[in-house]
Scaffold this motif. Structure first.
Motif, mmCIF file in Angstrom:
data_model
loop_
_atom_site.group_PDB
_atom_site.id
_atom_site.type_symbol
_atom_site.label_atom_id
_atom_site.label_comp_id
_atom_site.label_asym_id
_atom_site.label_seq_id
_atom_site.Cartn_x
_atom_site.Cartn_y
_atom_site.Cartn_z
ATOM 1 N N PRO A 35 20.006 -71.630 -7.357
ATOM 2 C CA PRO A 35 18.829 -71.623 -6.478
ATOM 3 C C PRO A 35 19.157 -71.147 -5.065
ATOM 4 O O PRO A 35 18.290 -70.627 -4.370
ATOM 5 N N SER A 36 20.396 -71.301 -4.650
ATOM 6 C CA SER A 36 20.797 -70.883 -3.313
ATOM 7 C C SER A 36 20.708 -69.371 -3.135
ATOM 8 O O SER A 36 20.698 -68.874 -2.008
ATOM 9 N N ALA A 37 20.612 -68.640 -4.223
ATOM 10 C CA ALA A 37 20.544 -67.180 -4.132
ATOM 11 C C ALA A 37 19.327 -66.742 -3.333
ATOM 12 O O ALA A 37 19.408 -65.792 -2.551
ATOM 13 N N ALA A 38 18.212 -67.424 -3.505
ATOM 14 C CA ALA A 38 16.986 -67.043 -2.788
ATOM 15 C C ALA A 38 17.192 -67.142 -1.281
ATOM 16 O O ALA A 38 16.779 -66.247 -0.521
ATOM 17 N N ARG A 39 17.853 -68.203 -0.834
ATOM 18 C CA ARG A 39 18.093 -68.373 0.608
ATOM 19 C C ARG A 39 19.082 -67.326 1.102
ATOM 20 O O ARG A 39 18.902 -66.760 2.183
ATOM 21 N N ALA A 40 20.111 -67.036 0.329
ATOM 22 C CA ALA A 40 21.088 -66.029 0.726
ATOM 23 C C ALA A 40 20.418 -64.657 0.835
ATOM 24 O O ALA A 40 20.677 -63.909 1.778
ATOM 25 N N VAL A 41 19.554 -64.329 -0.115
ATOM 26 C CA VAL A 41 18.840 -63.050 -0.087
ATOM 27 C C VAL A 41 17.931 -62.991 1.136
ATOM 28 O O VAL A 41 17.847 -61.956 1.810
ATOM 29 N N GLN A 42 17.263 -64.092 1.434
ATOM 30 C CA GLN A 42 16.382 -64.144 2.607
ATOM 31 C C GLN A 42 17.176 -63.886 3.888
ATOM 32 O O GLN A 42 16.757 -63.082 4.731
ATOM 33 N N LEU A 43 18.323 -64.529 4.012
ATOM 34 C CA LEU A 43 19.146 -64.341 5.209
ATOM 35 C C LEU A 43 19.693 -62.919 5.281
ATOM 36 O O LEU A 43 19.771 -62.330 6.359
ATOM 37 N N ARG A 44 20.052 -62.342 4.140
ATOM 38 C CA ARG A 44 20.549 -60.965 4.120
ATOM 39 C C ARG A 44 19.441 -60.007 4.548
ATOM 40 O O ARG A 44 19.681 -59.037 5.269
ATOM 41 N N GLY A 45 18.212 -60.304 4.118
ATOM 42 C CA GLY A 45 17.059 -59.504 4.512
ATOM 43 C C GLY A 45 16.799 -59.540 6.012
ATOM 44 O O GLY A 45 16.219 -58.612 6.574
ATOM 45 N N GLU A 46 17.245 -60.610 6.652
ATOM 46 C CA GLU A 46 17.121 -60.730 8.107
ATOM 47 C C GLU A 46 18.228 -59.983 8.824
ATOM 48 O O GLU A 46 18.288 -59.976 10.050
ATOM 49 N N GLY A 47 19.133 -59.356 8.048
ATOM 50 C CA GLY A 47 20.186 -58.535 8.634
ATOM 51 C C GLY A 47 21.479 -59.267 8.929
ATOM 52 O O GLY A 47 22.361 -58.707 9.580
ATOM 53 N N SER A 49 25.204 -60.831 8.425
ATOM 54 C CA SER A 49 26.415 -60.436 7.704
ATOM 55 C C SER A 49 26.764 -61.508 6.677
ATOM 56 O O SER A 49 26.204 -62.612 6.693
ATOM 57 N N LEU A 50 27.694 -61.196 5.792
ATOM 58 C CA LEU A 50 28.120 -62.175 4.798
ATOM 59 C C LEU A 50 28.682 -63.425 5.469
ATOM 60 O O LEU A 50 28.393 -64.555 5.049
ATOM 61 N N ALA A 51 29.473 -63.242 6.524
ATOM 62 C CA ALA A 51 30.050 -64.383 7.238
ATOM 63 C C ALA A 51 28.960 -65.226 7.900
ATOM 64 O O ALA A 51 29.012 -66.456 7.865
ATOM 65 N N ALA A 52 27.969 -64.559 8.492
ATOM 66 C CA ALA A 52 26.881 -65.288 9.142
ATOM 67 C C ALA A 52 26.030 -66.044 8.121
ATOM 68 O O ALA A 52 25.578 -67.160 8.382
ATOM 69 N N ILE A 53 25.827 -65.453 6.962
ATOM 70 C CA ILE A 53 25.085 -66.130 5.895
ATOM 71 C C ILE A 53 25.856 -67.358 5.430
ATOM 72 O O ILE A 53 25.275 -68.438 5.260
ATOM 73 N N ALA A 54 27.168 -67.224 5.246
ATOM 74 C CA ALA A 54 27.993 -68.360 4.834
ATOM 75 C C ALA A 54 27.906 -69.482 5.859
ATOM 76 O O ALA A 54 27.732 -70.662 5.504
ATOM 77 N N ALA A 72 31.781 -69.266 1.604
ATOM 78 C CA ALA A 72 32.663 -68.269 2.200
ATOM 79 C C ALA A 72 32.007 -66.908 1.981
ATOM 80 O O ALA A 72 31.060 -66.785 1.196
ATOM 81 N N LYS A 73 32.521 -65.900 2.674
ATOM 82 C CA LYS A 73 31.962 -64.554 2.505
ATOM 83 C C LYS A 73 31.980 -64.134 1.041
ATOM 84 O O LYS A 73 31.017 -63.549 0.552
ATOM 85 N N SER A 74 33.057 -64.453 0.345
ATOM 86 C CA SER A 74 33.185 -64.032 -1.053
ATOM 87 C C SER A 74 32.145 -64.701 -1.946
ATOM 88 O O SER A 74 31.606 -64.068 -2.858
ATOM 89 N N SER A 75 31.830 -65.976 -1.694
ATOM 90 C CA SER A 75 30.836 -66.649 -2.533
ATOM 91 C C SER A 75 29.433 -66.136 -2.224
ATOM 92 O O SER A 75 28.594 -66.033 -3.121
ATOM 93 N N VAL A 76 29.182 -65.768 -0.972
ATOM 94 C CA VAL A 76 27.887 -65.168 -0.619
ATOM 95 C C VAL A 76 27.755 -63.822 -1.319
ATOM 96 O O VAL A 76 26.714 -63.520 -1.920
ATOM 97 N N LYS A 77 28.820 -63.007 -1.275
ATOM 98 C CA LYS A 77 28.785 -61.695 -1.929
ATOM 99 C C LYS A 77 28.562 -61.852 -3.427
ATOM 100 O O LYS A 77 27.776 -61.108 -4.030
ATOM 101 N N TYR A 78 29.216 -62.823 -4.049
ATOM 102 C CA TYR A 78 29.056 -63.083 -5.482
ATOM 103 C C TYR A 78 27.596 -63.382 -5.805
ATOM 104 O O TYR A 78 27.018 -62.805 -6.733
ATOM 105 N N VAL A 79 26.966 -64.261 -5.023
ATOM 106 C CA VAL A 79 25.571 -64.645 -5.276
ATOM 107 C C VAL A 79 24.646 -63.448 -5.050
ATOM 108 O O VAL A 79 23.737 -63.202 -5.848
ATOM 109 N N LEU A 80 24.868 -62.692 -3.985
ATOM 110 C CA LEU A 80 24.017 -61.528 -3.707
ATOM 111 C C LEU A 80 24.174 -60.453 -4.794
ATOM 112 O O LEU A 80 23.179 -59.864 -5.230
#
Length: 90
Positions: A35-47, A49-54, A72-80
């Motif tokens: 379920p966290s993927a939706a929030r990560a995608v939303q934050l990525r859409g706001e521009g 970075s992976l580190a800032a999303i983490a 971590a950046k890697s787990s954010v990238k995995y979800v995205l």
């Protein structure tokens, strides 16, 4: 290891290769998208970075895909990446 099991290995390998050629997915099925993927995608859409999303997900105490540890950046990238792949196959 018996010689009989060694003789079967090429047949198994050939069978698996043939299955892959037919498009059969081998191995464990992928875990459902967290379920966290939706929030990560939303934050990525706001521009962000992976580190800032983490950092944001950790601050919001959003659980990681495993439910353990911190983002971590890697787990954010995995979800995205998983989200993008799911969107591509939908």
């Amino acid at each position: 290891m018996s010689s009989e099991s060694e003789m079967r290995r090429p047949e198994v390998s050939a069978g698996m290769a043939a299955a892959r050629d037919r498009g059969v997915r081998l191995g464990r099925p992928p875990a459902p998208l967290p379920p966290s993927a939706a929030r990560a995608v939303q934050l990525r859409g706001e521009g962000l970075s992976l580190a800032a999303i983490a950092t944001a997900l950790n601050a919001e105490q959003v659980p990681t895909p495993s439910g353990k540890g911190q983002w971590a950046k890697s787990s954010v990238k995995y979800v995205l990446d998983r989200h993008d792949a799911a969107q591509g196959s939908a």
